[in-house]
Design an enzyme around this catalytic site. Structure first.
Site, mmCIF file in Angstrom:
data_model
loop_
_atom_site.group_PDB
_atom_site.id
_atom_site.type_symbol
_atom_site.label_atom_id
_atom_site.label_comp_id
_atom_site.label_asym_id
_atom_site.label_seq_id
_atom_site.Cartn_x
_atom_site.Cartn_y
_atom_site.Cartn_z
ATOM 1 N N LEU A 155 0.818 -1.224 0.000
ATOM 2 C CA LEU A 155 0.000 0.000 0.000
ATOM 3 C C LEU A 155 0.843 1.262 0.000
ATOM 4 O O LEU A 155 1.887 1.337 0.651
ATOM 5 C CB LEU A 155 -0.929 -0.007 1.219
ATOM 6 N N HIS A 209 -3.382 4.246 -2.631
ATOM 7 C CA HIS A 209 -4.381 3.363 -2.013
ATOM 8 C C HIS A 209 -5.071 4.080 -0.841
ATOM 9 O O HIS A 209 -6.292 3.997 -0.672
ATOM 10 C CB HIS A 209 -3.712 2.099 -1.466
ATOM 11 N N GLN A 225 -5.294 -12.720 -12.552
ATOM 12 C CA GLN A 225 -5.135 -11.552 -13.427
ATOM 13 C C GLN A 225 -3.698 -11.370 -13.916
ATOM 14 O O GLN A 225 -3.409 -10.400 -14.612
ATOM 15 C CB GLN A 225 -5.647 -10.283 -12.752
HETATM 16 P P1 AMP Z 1 -3.543 -2.308 -6.930
HETATM 17 O O1 AMP Z 1 -3.160 -2.642 -5.541
HETATM 18 O O2 AMP Z 1 -2.401 -1.803 -7.761
HETATM 19 O O3 AMP Z 1 -4.354 -3.377 -7.596
HETATM 20 O O4 AMP Z 1 -4.510 -1.048 -6.841
HETATM 21 C C1 AMP Z 1 -5.623 -1.054 -5.984
HETATM 22 C C2 AMP Z 1 -6.435 0.186 -6.237
HETATM 23 O O5 AMP Z 1 -5.639 1.346 -6.001
HETATM 24 C C3 AMP Z 1 -6.928 0.277 -7.696
HETATM 25 O O6 AMP Z 1 -8.247 0.788 -7.700
HETATM 26 C C4 AMP Z 1 -5.943 1.243 -8.303
HETATM 27 O O7 AMP Z 1 -6.472 1.944 -9.408
HETATM 28 C C5 AMP Z 1 -5.690 2.179 -7.131
HETATM 29 N N1 AMP Z 1 -4.423 2.891 -7.299
HETATM 30 C C6 AMP Z 1 -3.211 2.359 -7.592
HETATM 31 N N2 AMP Z 1 -2.283 3.338 -7.717
HETATM 32 C C7 AMP Z 1 -2.925 4.514 -7.496
HETATM 33 C C8 AMP Z 1 -2.515 5.883 -7.482
HETATM 34 N N3 AMP Z 1 -1.254 6.250 -7.731
HETATM 35 N N4 AMP Z 1 -3.459 6.823 -7.212
HETATM 36 C C9 AMP Z 1 -4.747 6.475 -6.960
HETATM 37 N N5 AMP Z 1 -5.197 5.197 -6.956
HETATM 38 C C10 AMP Z 1 -4.295 4.229 -7.215
#
Ligand code: AMP
Length: 277
Positions: A29, A33, A57
């Site tokens: 995180l 996040h 995925q």
């Molecule tokens: P992940 O853990 O990469 O699967 O991301 C989980 C959630 O966090 C997803 O909805 C992503 O789009 C969001 N997310 C990842 N990176 C960012 C960021 N830099 N800014 C905002 N949301 C993010």
């Protein structure tokens, strides 16, 4: 803050609140996040974060095994952010060995951009998000605009299947120099991180040219490509698409997403900005 690892325990937690906002993540995180957690708090009085590195995925040559899993740090960050409970299942809990697989496909939206370069990726994303929705039964779920195609597909899946979950989203959180935060940034060496900055720079350049009056996307995309190639990035795509249909836009007349996917060394990064809004 409770940490629940089984579906049965998640259902019990769920029964304690009337409305609940879910933030699905794969862990490692960062502030991006955590910004979604703050949005989730405005959606509902109770917030659950799921942390699950979803095997379905990832492609066979992708980074499933080496994806970072700093669980203790993640739980501390959730606690500090005021998360009510965390759903942290093992892969066997989500996908019991031998169980039949269910697949949700949104072919119009999932064969372009990321889907073209990561075949099966969005089927895996839809599969796990559908399962998380059914397990957690949130009233809202929050996703980042950084993964704008994922956000679009999940919104479309929710509509297409008539689920009542409200899909909310949050803007991309960036490092001080503009690099979009990503759990994968930690793979980057200092030198590669510098090169990787070309991705956000190319997007800001495209946006700047739009602001100065350029409407033909081939002109915007050519400048963006040049910025990426100057840093020797290996480009998967540089595109200008409609945010709803994800179809290519030739002349910007309304909201248009400029999107980039490129590799810096072995690390694949994506980013986007919206213009014409
Ligand atoms: P992940 O853990 O990469 O699967 O991301 C989980 C959630 O966090 C997803 O909805 C992503 O789009 C969001 N997310 C990842 N990176 C960012 C960021 N830099 N800014 C905002 N949301 C993010």
């Amino acid at each position: 803050m409770n940490v629940v690892r089984t579906i049965a325990a998640a259902r019990e937690e769920r029964s304690k609140s009337q409305s609940l906002a879910l933030v699905p993540t794969m862990g490692a995180l960062h502030a991006g996040h955590l910004s979604l957690v703050q949005i989730a708090k405005r959606e509902a009085p109770a917030v659950v974060v799921s942390i699950f590195v979803n095997p379905t995925q990832f492609g066979p040559r992708e980074d499933y095994n080496k994806y970072p899993r700093p669980v203790e740090e993640d739980l501390a960050k959730c606690e500090q952010a005021g998360v009510d409970w965390v759903f942290l299942p093992e892969a066997d809990e989500m996908y019991p060995p031998g169980a039949a697989e269910a697949v949700i496909d949104l072919p119009q939206l999932s064969v372009v951009l990321e889907g073209k370069h990561r075949p099966g990726h969005f089927r895996g994303v839809c599969q796990v998000v559908a399962k998380l929705f059914n397990i957690v039964q949130p009233t809202s779920a929050v996703f980042g605009q950084k993964d704008f195609q994922q956000l679009r597909i999940i919104t479309a899946m929710t509509e297409a299947l008539n689920w009542t979950i409200r899909i909310a989203s949050g803007p991309t959180v960036r490092e001080h120099d503009g690099l979009a935060m990503s759990s994968r940034n930690q793979y980057l060496s200092d030198a590669d991180r510098q090169k990787g900055l070309a991705i956000c720079r190319s997007l800001f350049l495209g946006k700047g040219e739009y602001t100065q009056g350029v409407r033909q996307t081939n002109r915007l995309l050519t400048s963006m490509q040049r910025t990426l190639l100057e840093q020797h990035l290996s480009i998967d795509y540089v595109a200008a698409v409609d945010p709803l249909t994800l179809k290519p836009v030739e002349v910007v007349q309304g909201p248009t997403v400029l999107a980039v996917a490129a590799r810096v060394g072995v690390t694949r990064l994506i980013d986007n900005v919206v213009i014409g809004g």
